[in-house]
Write a protein that holds these residues in place. Sequence first.
Motif, PDB file in Angstrom:
ATOM      1  N   LYS A 194      40.877  30.311  38.063  1.00  0.00           N
ATOM      2  CA  LYS A 194      40.411  30.372  39.808  1.00  0.00           C
ATOM      3  C   LYS A 194      40.704  31.667  40.483  1.00  0.00           C
ATOM      4  O   LYS A 194      40.006  32.198  41.273  1.00  0.00           O
ATOM      5  CB  LYS A 194      41.530  29.327  40.633  1.00  0.00           C
ATOM      6  N   VAL A 195      41.959  32.238  40.044  1.00  0.00           N
ATOM      7  CA  VAL A 195      42.287  33.771  40.635  1.00  0.00           C
ATOM      8  C   VAL A 195      41.351  34.705  40.161  1.00  0.00           C
ATOM      9  O   VAL A 195      40.962  35.653  40.845  1.00  0.00           O
ATOM     10  CB  VAL A 195      43.870  34.233  40.067  1.00  0.00           C
ATOM     11  N   ARG A 196      41.001  34.680  38.818  1.00  0.00           N
ATOM     12  CA  ARG A 196      39.658  35.671  38.411  1.00  0.00           C
ATOM     13  C   ARG A 196      38.389  35.467  39.264  1.00  0.00           C
ATOM     14  O   ARG A 196      37.839  36.575  39.743  1.00  0.00           O
ATOM     15  CB  ARG A 196      39.419  35.231  36.931  1.00  0.00           C
ATOM     16  N   VAL A 197      37.865  34.103  39.694  1.00  0.00           N
ATOM     17  CA  VAL A 197      36.976  34.006  40.440  1.00  0.00           C
ATOM     18  C   VAL A 197      37.257  34.541  41.916  1.00  0.00           C
ATOM     19  O   VAL A 197      36.155  35.411  42.500  1.00  0.00           O
ATOM     20  CB  VAL A 197      36.485  32.542  40.745  1.00  0.00           C
ATOM     21  N   LEU A 198      38.336  34.421  42.378  1.00  0.00           N
ATOM     22  CA  LEU A 198      38.963  34.905  43.713  1.00  0.00           C
ATOM     23  C   LEU A 198      38.719  36.470  43.694  1.00  0.00           C
ATOM     24  O   LEU A 198      38.292  37.192  44.659  1.00  0.00           O
ATOM     25  CB  LEU A 198      40.140  34.347  44.032  1.00  0.00           C
ATOM     26  N   ARG A 199      39.267  37.046  42.690  1.00  0.00           N
ATOM     27  CA  ARG A 199      39.369  38.462  42.445  1.00  0.00           C
ATOM     28  C   ARG A 199      38.088  39.015  42.596  1.00  0.00           C
ATOM     29  O   ARG A 199      37.536  40.262  43.062  1.00  0.00           O
ATOM     30  CB  ARG A 199      40.121  38.838  41.129  1.00  0.00           C
ATOM     31  N   LYS A 200      37.077  38.406  41.546  1.00  0.00           N
ATOM     32  CA  LYS A 200      35.604  38.845  41.655  1.00  0.00           C
ATOM     33  C   LYS A 200      34.870  38.657  43.010  1.00  0.00           C
ATOM     34  O   LYS A 200      34.084  39.753  43.303  1.00  0.00           O
ATOM     35  CB  LYS A 200      35.036  38.072  40.744  1.00  0.00           C
ATOM     36  N   LEU A 201      35.252  37.757  43.988  1.00  0.00           N
ATOM     37  CA  LEU A 201      34.545  37.454  44.995  1.00  0.00           C
ATOM     38  C   LEU A 201      35.215  38.662  45.870  1.00  0.00           C
ATOM     39  O   LEU A 201      34.391  39.216  46.405  1.00  0.00           O
ATOM     40  CB  LEU A 201      35.054  36.105  45.770  1.00  0.00           C
ATOM     41  N   TYR A 202      36.328  39.026  45.901  1.00  0.00           N
ATOM     42  CA  TYR A 202      37.245  39.950  46.774  1.00  0.00           C
ATOM     43  C   TYR A 202      36.392  41.508  46.434  1.00  0.00           C
ATOM     44  O   TYR A 202      36.196  42.347  47.259  1.00  0.00           O
ATOM     45  CB  TYR A 202      38.416  39.876  46.816  1.00  0.00           C
ATOM     46  N   ASP A 203      36.405  41.531  45.095  1.00  0.00           N
ATOM     47  CA  ASP A 203      35.613  42.963  44.753  1.00  0.00           C
ATOM     48  C   ASP A 203      34.533  43.164  45.123  1.00  0.00           C
ATOM     49  O   ASP A 203      33.863  44.256  45.576  1.00  0.00           O
ATOM     50  CB  ASP A 203      35.960  42.993  43.221  1.00  0.00           C
ATOM     51  N   GLU A 204      33.658  42.115  44.869  1.00  0.00           N
ATOM     52  CA  GLU A 204      32.218  42.121  45.445  1.00  0.00           C
ATOM     53  C   GLU A 204      32.262  42.396  46.746  1.00  0.00           C
ATOM     54  O   GLU A 204      31.142  43.059  47.478  1.00  0.00           O
ATOM     55  CB  GLU A 204      31.475  40.817  45.133  1.00  0.00           C
TER      56      GLU A 204
END
Length: 120
Positions: A104-114
């Motif tokens: 879940k945090v990996r997905v959040l991190r990817k979204l915030y990086d994008e």
Amino acid sequence: MEPLSNLKPSMASSSNRSMMNALVTIQSYSTCYPYMKVSFLISKLFQAWELLSEINSTGQLLLTRKLNIMKTNRKASVEMMNMLEVLKQEFGECLKESNIGFYKVRVLRKLYDEEESSSQ
């Protein structure tokens, strides 16, 4: 990891559950404070979830190795082997739960990086 003599069933799951609850609580703060730099928080949560997953994975691996060694030893205590089996199963369950949190945090991190890269 603690010595085998100090480990008891449910010890792994209770400490892991408290760590996971703390991480989920910290994650919930990302929506509370508008002045907080959420990408920094997500980055730190990513590191914490990754570490927790590694701890659980290592614990399960060490218990598996110890069990395999004990199974070849005829003098091994059956009671100790049963306890190690229970602990191995608990670490397996904790590993599943921590990997879900980490995902879940990996997905959040990817979204915030994008989001940050598109805003620049």
